[in-house]
Design an enzyme around this catalytic site. Structure first.
Site, PDB file in Angstrom:
ATOM      1  N   ILE A  26       2.701   4.467   1.196  1.00  0.00           N
ATOM      2  CA  ILE A  26       3.074   5.058   2.487  1.00  0.00           C
ATOM      3  C   ILE A  26       3.110   6.571   2.306  1.00  0.00           C
ATOM      4  CG2 ILE A  26       4.781   5.170   4.324  1.00  0.00           C
ATOM      5  CD1 ILE A  26       5.601   2.348   3.684  1.00  0.00           C
ATOM      6  N   THR A  27       3.911   7.026   1.349  1.00  0.00           N
ATOM      7  CA  THR A  27       3.946   8.471   1.121  1.00  0.00           C
ATOM      8  C   THR A  27       3.474   8.843  -0.284  1.00  0.00           C
ATOM      9  OG1 THR A  27       6.266   8.255   0.487  1.00  0.00           O
ATOM     10  CG2 THR A  27       5.828   8.889   2.763  1.00  0.00           C
ATOM     11  N   SER A  28       3.116   7.852  -1.102  1.00  0.00           N
ATOM     12  CA  SER A  28       2.671   8.141  -2.468  1.00  0.00           C
ATOM     13  C   SER A  28       1.142   8.190  -2.506  1.00  0.00           C
ATOM     14  CB  SER A  28       3.200   7.060  -3.411  1.00  0.00           C
ATOM     15  OG  SER A  28       2.475   5.861  -3.237  1.00  0.00           O
ATOM     16  N   ARG A  84       0.851  -1.178   0.000  1.00  0.00           N
ATOM     17  CA  ARG A  84       0.000   0.000   0.000  1.00  0.00           C
ATOM     18  C   ARG A  84       0.893   1.237   0.000  1.00  0.00           C
ATOM     19  NH1 ARG A  84      -5.198  -1.209   1.100  1.00  0.00           N
ATOM     20  NH2 ARG A  84      -5.631  -3.172   2.163  1.00  0.00           N
ATOM     21  N   ASP A  99      18.236   5.778   1.734  1.00  0.00           N
ATOM     22  CA  ASP A  99      17.726   4.823   0.767  1.00  0.00           C
ATOM     23  C   ASP A  99      18.901   4.444  -0.114  1.00  0.00           C
ATOM     24  OD1 ASP A  99      16.001   3.306  -0.601  1.00  0.00           O
ATOM     25  OD2 ASP A  99      14.811   4.933  -1.450  1.00  0.00           O
ATOM     26  N   LYS A 122      12.664   8.098  -8.567  1.00  0.00           N
ATOM     27  CA  LYS A 122      13.515   7.685  -7.447  1.00  0.00           C
ATOM     28  C   LYS A 122      14.967   7.549  -7.892  1.00  0.00           C
ATOM     29  CE  LYS A 122      12.969   4.440  -3.653  1.00  0.00           C
ATOM     30  NZ  LYS A 122      12.031   3.369  -3.234  1.00  0.00           N
ATOM     31  N   SER A 142      16.054  -5.276   0.457  1.00  0.00           N
ATOM     32  CA  SER A 142      14.626  -5.167   0.734  1.00  0.00           C
ATOM     33  C   SER A 142      13.791  -5.879  -0.336  1.00  0.00           C
ATOM     34  CB  SER A 142      14.262  -3.673   0.803  1.00  0.00           C
ATOM     35  OG  SER A 142      12.892  -3.471   0.607  1.00  0.00           O
TER      36      SER A 142
END
Lengths: 497, 497
Positions: free
Chosen positions: A205-207, A203, A264, A296, A272
Site C-alpha cells: 500500500i505504502t511500501s 500487495r 496503529d 515498524k 488484524s
C-alpha cells in the site's frame, strides 16, 4: 418513481459515492442535505449505502439518472440503465455501540460482531470507521481484542483444509523491513518438507513491494479459491494474493482508514493479523517481529508487549504461535522492488553464491521454527532440516512447481534507467535508513513498475572508498528516475563513518 | 509540467475532491494510491489539500486537466484553465497531536491551536476530524475545553464593537425545540431598551428551521460585516446569518462531522457555543437550556452538568453568563417551519390575541434576564421592563426598523397544500413529541420551502374531541405533501388520554 443507474467512471478508492443531478425530476438534493448517506435500492432487491454528491452539469449526468462511482456500481451489481430508488439512509444501528465505546463502555461479543459486519458490508463511512478505531485505540480489553479478531475472521471466507492436513502452518511478518521476502524462501522449504503452508500475502500500500507484488514477477497471484486449493493439494503450499479469496474483508477496510490516520495500536495489529490467520485456516503460526529504530516496531519493550498480546489471543482461538523477535535495523537482501527482490529470492533458492546471506539465514531460521511444529522432528533439528532441504535443491524444485501451477509470469528485467549513488567519503557503513530507502525505491516507480527499485551494493558494516557505488536506482520512466535520483542526492539513507 | 484546472460541477457538500484522468500524461494515478490526500498548487501561489478520485471517462475529464469539486474549486480561487500541479500531500503536522490525544495525553494550548487552525483551513479530511472529535469525547480537561474554545474563536473573525457599546449582550439556546424562535422577540425588546445585541444565527441543518431561516421570511439575513455593523449602529441589534461573517469557521466544519456521527458531548457543545460568542464580541450572555424527554438535553442532571461547564469556561474567558433551564417538553408557539414561525413572532411582537402565549412568556422571561445585565436596572425588574417595552409597541417598531435596514423580504405565505391531522379519540393532549413533529415539518418541505411546515392547533393540556384537528400540515409541492401526510398518519406525535 425510479432513476436509471449509470456508472460514472470515477474511481473513488473504495468509497461508495452516488451522484444525483441538481435538476433531478424525482428527488430534490435538498432533501438529503445534512444527511450522512443515502440508501440506493435496485429493482433486483440489493441495496448499498452511499455518500451523495450533486452534479450540476447535464453532460455528466442526466436528470433521470443516478450516477454511481466505480466501486459503488460494482457493489450494487446492477446493469447500466437498471432502475433504482434512493431514500435517506438509516445510520447503521451498530453505531450506537461505537458511541457507547467512545463514552468508555466495554463492548460485548455481539456488539463487536454487529460493528464488524456493518463495516464489511460497506455500511460505514470512513469517518465512522475512524470513530470506531479511535474509540478502540484509547483502550481495549483482551476480551474485546479476542471478540474483534473472531468477528473480523467470520465476516469473510474461512478456508477449510479438511483433515487431509492435520497441521496447517503459516508465517507472518509485522512488516517495516524493505526486501524482507523470507516468505518466498520459507514456503518452498516447508512445503517440500511436507507441511501444508497455503500462504496468502498482501500487495504494497505504502511500501515499495508486498510479497504478492514480488511473487507476481514469477507467477500469477490472483488465484481464486478453487485454483489456490489445487496448487496446495499438489505442492503443500502456494504464494497467492489474499485479496481475491476474501479473507477478513473488514480488516482491509479498516486498514484503509488506519493507515492515513497513522494509528496503529498493538491491539489492532494483533486483531488484524490473527483474523487473517483464522480465515486462512492456519493451526500453527510463526510471527516475525523485526525490531529496529527505522522498522515498524522500534524497541524490544514494544515488541515484548506485542508478543504477549499475540500469545494471549492465540490461546483463546486455539492456535499455536511462536513469536520471534528479529533484527530490524536494515533492509534484508540486496533488492528493494519486485523484480530485484524476486532475483534475490531465486538466488537463495538456487543456492547461488550471489544470493544475499541475510535473506538466506533469516529464512532458514524462520523455516526451522515452523518445521519444529511437527511433533516428529526433534527439538533443535528445524534449522538443520530446513538447510538440508534448501541445499538439496528440493526447495527450488517445489518453488518451480508452485510457479508452474499458479501460472508462470512473463520474464521481466530491472529498470533500464540506472543511477549509481556513490559514497561521499571513505569509511564504514554504519546504518541504513529503511524508511528512506523504501521511499526512494517507491519514487523510482516500485511497485507499479515491476523493474523499478533500489539495488543495495554495500550493507551495514562494509568498508567503502569514496566514490564507490553504495546502491543503484533502477527506473523505467524518466520522471520517476529524476525524482528518485533527486531524493537520493538529498539524503541517500546511508551513514558512513 | 502542469495541468489545466477545471471545475467539475459536482457539489461534494464541502469536501475537497480533485479528479485526475487515468490517462493523464503527467501524473500517474498509481503514484497517489494509498495516500490520503494530494496538494493542489495553483500558479497564483495558493494551495489546497484534496482527496484524489480518478476519472476513467474522457468525456468527463481530459488527460491534461485536473478537475476540482465545486467547493475545492472555490477555495483554490483560480480561474478555469489556470495551471496547477499536484504533489502527494504531507499530512498536517498537527495530526501528531491528535494521535497523542488518542493515546491519552492532555493537549496544551499550542497543540490545540494548531489542530483547530488546520481544520479551519480545510487541511483535515472528515475521517481526521472524526479522529480528533472522538479522541476528545473520551475525556477533556477544563483547561483543554478552554483552549479549544479560544482556538476556535481565533481561527475566524472576531467582531469588535468598540467602546461605543460597553455591554454587548447575546442569547443562545442549546436547541432541540421546534418553533422556539425567542431570539426574534428578544432582540427587538433588548435593542429597544438600548443594550447592544448583534445576533448571529444559524440555518437549519437537520431541523425544520433555524432562526436565520425564519428571519429570512421577513428580511435579508446574508449580510456582510459592514452592513451588519450599520444595522447594529442604528438599531442596537440585528438578526443575521452567522455564516457570512466567518465566526468560528472550524466549529461549522466540526459540526458537519459530529452530527452524522451523533457524538455531541457537553464539552464540545460548550466549546462550540462559547467560541461563536467570543467571535461575536459578546460580553454578557444568557443561555437557554430546554430540558425535556424529546429535547436535546433530556434530564436536569445533564443540564446542571452543562451549566457548570458553561460557567467554568465563561469565567476563564471573562464573559458573564446566566444559564437558564427551561421547559423543553413541547414545541414552542404554533408554527414549525419558516413562514409559520415568522407569523407567530410577528403576532407576539404586535401583541395580537392570536400570538402564542408560551413564545411570549419565554421571550419576556429571557429578555428580562438579559436586561438585568444592565447595572442600572434593579434586580427583579427585568421581566416587567421587557413586558413594558413589548406592550408599548417599541419592540415592534425596532423590529420594523431592523427588517427595513437589513432589507425587507418579499411577502410569503404558508404552503397551499393543507392537510389536517385529526384526533383519533376524545380526551386531553398529554404529550407532543418534538422530534416527530420536527421530522414531519421537514418532510413537508421545511426549511427549503419557506411556507412548508406544521401548524399546531392543540397544545399540551388542551381538551380535544374525536375528529377535531390537532394540527395542519402545509406543503408547497405534491411529493412532500404526500410524504408528510403519510408520516403523520403513521404516528402523529400526539398522545391523547
Amino acid at each position: 418513481m425510479t432513476l436509471s443507474v449509470k456508472c460514472l467512471k470515477i474511481d473513488t478508492y473504495g468509497e461508495n459515492i452516488a451522484y444525483l443531478s441538481c435538476a433531478c425530476k424525482i428527488y430534490k438534493p435538498e432533501e438529503f442535505l445534512g444527511l450522512n448517506k443515502v440508501e440506493v435500492s435496485g429493482r433486483h432487491g440489493k441495496t448499498i449505502l452511499a455518500t451523495l454528491n450533486v452534479v450540476e452539469d447535464e453532460k455528466i449526468l442526466g436528470c433521470m439518472e443516478l450516477g454511481l462511482s466505480i466501486p459503488a456500481f460494482r457493489r450494487l451489481g446492477l446493469k447500466e440503465g437498471g432502475q433504482v430508488s434512493i431514500t435517506p439512509a438509516t445510520p447503521p444501528a451498530s453505531l450506537d455501540h461505537v458511541r457507547a465505546k467512545i463514552y468508555g463502555e466495554v463492548l460485548g461479543a455481539r456488539a463487536i460482531r454487529e460493528i464488524v459486519d456493518d463495516i464489511a458490508a460497506y455500511r460505514y463511512s470512513k469517518m465512522e470507521i475512524a470513530a470506531f478505531l479511535v474509540s478502540c485505540a484509547s483502550f481495549m480489553t483482551v476480551e474485546e481484542i479476542f471478540n474483534l479478531t473472531v468477528a473480523m475472521a467470520k465476516a469473510g471466507n474461512i478456508l477449510d483444509w479438511d483433515h487431509a492436513y492435520p497441521l496447517v502452518v503459516d508465517k507472518h511478518c509485522v512488516g517495516g523491513l524493505p526486501g524482507n521476502r523470507t516468505s518466498m524462501v520459507i514456503v518452498p522449504i516447508v512445503a517440500a518438507y511436507g507441511l501444508t503452508i497455503p500462504k496468502t500475502s498482501s500487495r504494497a500500500i505504502t511500501s515499495p513491494s508486498g510479497t504478492a507484488d514480488t511473487m507476481e514477477v514469477l507467477a500469477e497471484v490472483d488465484l481464486n479459491l478453487k485454483k489456490m486449493k489445487q496448487v496446495v493439494h499438489k505442492h503443500h503450499g502456494c504464494l497467492v494474493w489474499g485479496g481475491k479469496v476474501n479473507l477478513s474483508p473488514a480488516d482491509d477496510i479498516m486498514i484503509s482508514v488506519e493507515r492515513p490516520l497513522g494509528i496503529d495500536t498493538p491491539e489492532q495489529m494483533v486483531a488484524s493479523i490473527m483474523s487473517k490467520k483464522i480465515a486462512a485456516g492456519s493451526s500453527h503460526l510463526v510471527i516475525d517481529i523485526p525490531v529496529g529504530p527505522t522498522a515498524k516496531v522500534k524497541t524490544r519493550k514494544e515488541a515484548m508487549r506485542l508478543r504477549k498480546l499475540f500469545e494471549h489471543i492465540a490461546r483463546r482461538i486455539d492456535m499455536v504461535v511462536d513469536v520471534v523477535l528479529t533484527d530490524g535495523t536494515a533492509p534484508v537482501g540486496f533488492g528493494i522492488g519486485p523484480v530485484l527482490e524476486a532475483r534475490d529470492v531465486m538466488d537463495v533458492l538456487a543456492c547461488r553464491e550471489a544470493g544475499p546471506k541475510d535473506l538466506r539465514e533469516r529464512s532458514l531460521m524462520l523455516a526451522g521454527r515452523i518445521l519444529e511444529f511437527d511433533a516428529k522432528l526433534p527439538g533443535g533439528e528445524g534449522y538443520r532440516t530446513a538447510k538440508r532441504i534448501l541445499e538439496s535443491g528440493q526447495a527450488l524444485e517445489t518453488m518451480s512447481g508452485i510457479i508452474r501451477d499458479q501460472g508462470k509470469a512473463e520474464k521481466t528485467h530491472p529498470g533500464t534507467k540506472v543511477f549509481e549513488v556513490k559514497a561521499p567519503k571513505s569509511g564504514q557503513v554504519k546504518t541504513l535508513d529503511c524508511g528512506r530507502l523504501a521511499r526512494i525505491a517507491r519514487a523510482a516507480g516500485a511497485p507499479h513498475f515491476k523493474g523499478a527499485g533500489v539495488d543495495l551494493l554495500k550493507k551495514t558494516g562494509e568498508k567503502v572508498k569514496q566514490g564507490e557505488p553504495l546502491y543503484r536506482i533502477h527506473a523505467e520512466i524518466g520522471s520517476d528516475f529524476a525524482f528518485a535520483r533527486a531524493m537520493a542526492e538529498e539524503n541517500s539513507g546511508y551513514k558512513i563513518r
